[in-house]
Motif scaffolding. Sequence first.
Motif, mmCIF file in Angstrom:
data_model
loop_
_atom_site.group_PDB
_atom_site.id
_atom_site.type_symbol
_atom_site.label_atom_id
_atom_site.label_comp_id
_atom_site.label_asym_id
_atom_site.label_seq_id
_atom_site.Cartn_x
_atom_site.Cartn_y
_atom_site.Cartn_z
ATOM 1 N N ILE A 29 4.213 -5.558 -7.062
ATOM 2 C CA ILE A 29 5.820 -5.278 -7.258
ATOM 3 C C ILE A 29 5.501 -6.464 -8.636
ATOM 4 O O ILE A 29 5.294 -7.104 -8.471
ATOM 5 N N SER A 30 6.546 -5.925 -8.979
ATOM 6 C CA SER A 30 7.096 -6.033 -10.686
ATOM 7 C C SER A 30 7.103 -7.576 -10.781
ATOM 8 O O SER A 30 8.087 -7.834 -9.530
ATOM 9 N N ALA A 31 6.923 -8.253 -12.008
ATOM 10 C CA ALA A 31 7.664 -9.835 -11.938
ATOM 11 C C ALA A 31 9.461 -9.357 -12.306
ATOM 12 O O ALA A 31 9.417 -10.234 -11.512
ATOM 13 N N LYS A 32 9.685 -8.289 -12.632
ATOM 14 C CA LYS A 32 10.981 -8.614 -13.070
ATOM 15 C C LYS A 32 11.635 -8.020 -11.781
ATOM 16 O O LYS A 32 12.626 -9.050 -11.361
ATOM 17 N N SER A 50 3.982 -1.792 -9.890
ATOM 18 C CA SER A 50 3.483 -1.022 -11.126
ATOM 19 C C SER A 50 1.967 -1.149 -9.617
ATOM 20 O O SER A 50 1.478 -2.037 -9.552
ATOM 21 N N SER A 51 1.004 -0.423 -10.702
ATOM 22 C CA SER A 51 -0.259 -0.407 -10.915
ATOM 23 C C SER A 51 -1.617 -1.365 -11.105
ATOM 24 O O SER A 51 -2.821 -1.479 -10.211
ATOM 25 N N GLU A 89 0.418 -1.064 0.058
ATOM 26 C CA GLU A 89 0.399 0.040 0.080
ATOM 27 C C GLU A 89 0.900 1.274 0.159
ATOM 28 O O GLU A 89 1.512 1.346 0.774
ATOM 29 N N CYS A 90 0.638 1.538 -0.727
ATOM 30 C CA CYS A 90 1.207 3.239 -0.535
ATOM 31 C C CYS A 90 1.075 4.195 0.339
ATOM 32 O O CYS A 90 0.367 4.620 0.603
#
Length: 80
Positions: free
Chosen positions: A19-22, A73-74, A9-10
């Motif tokens: 969290i991005s896959a990368k 990411s969103s 949460e921001c």
Amino acid sequence: MLTFRNVLECPHCDKQQYISAKSQKRLSIYSFAPLIIWLILSLFDFSFPSIVVAELIFFIAAVIMMPLSYEVSSEEEPLW
């Protein structure tokens, strides 16, 4: 930051960030690295205390570098 959840949460806008896959793949290296370090140093006949010191140094470096490895990411991305 040390969480197994994929959703964060921001603190500024209270929206969910993923969290991005990368980043997840990059962060997984931190969990396997101590085993790899242990195996490599054991193969070269390092003493137990020197292996423990190397692991501690890696742990400190990982804690410092882990926040730099996060990308969010969103929307949720598939891991594979």
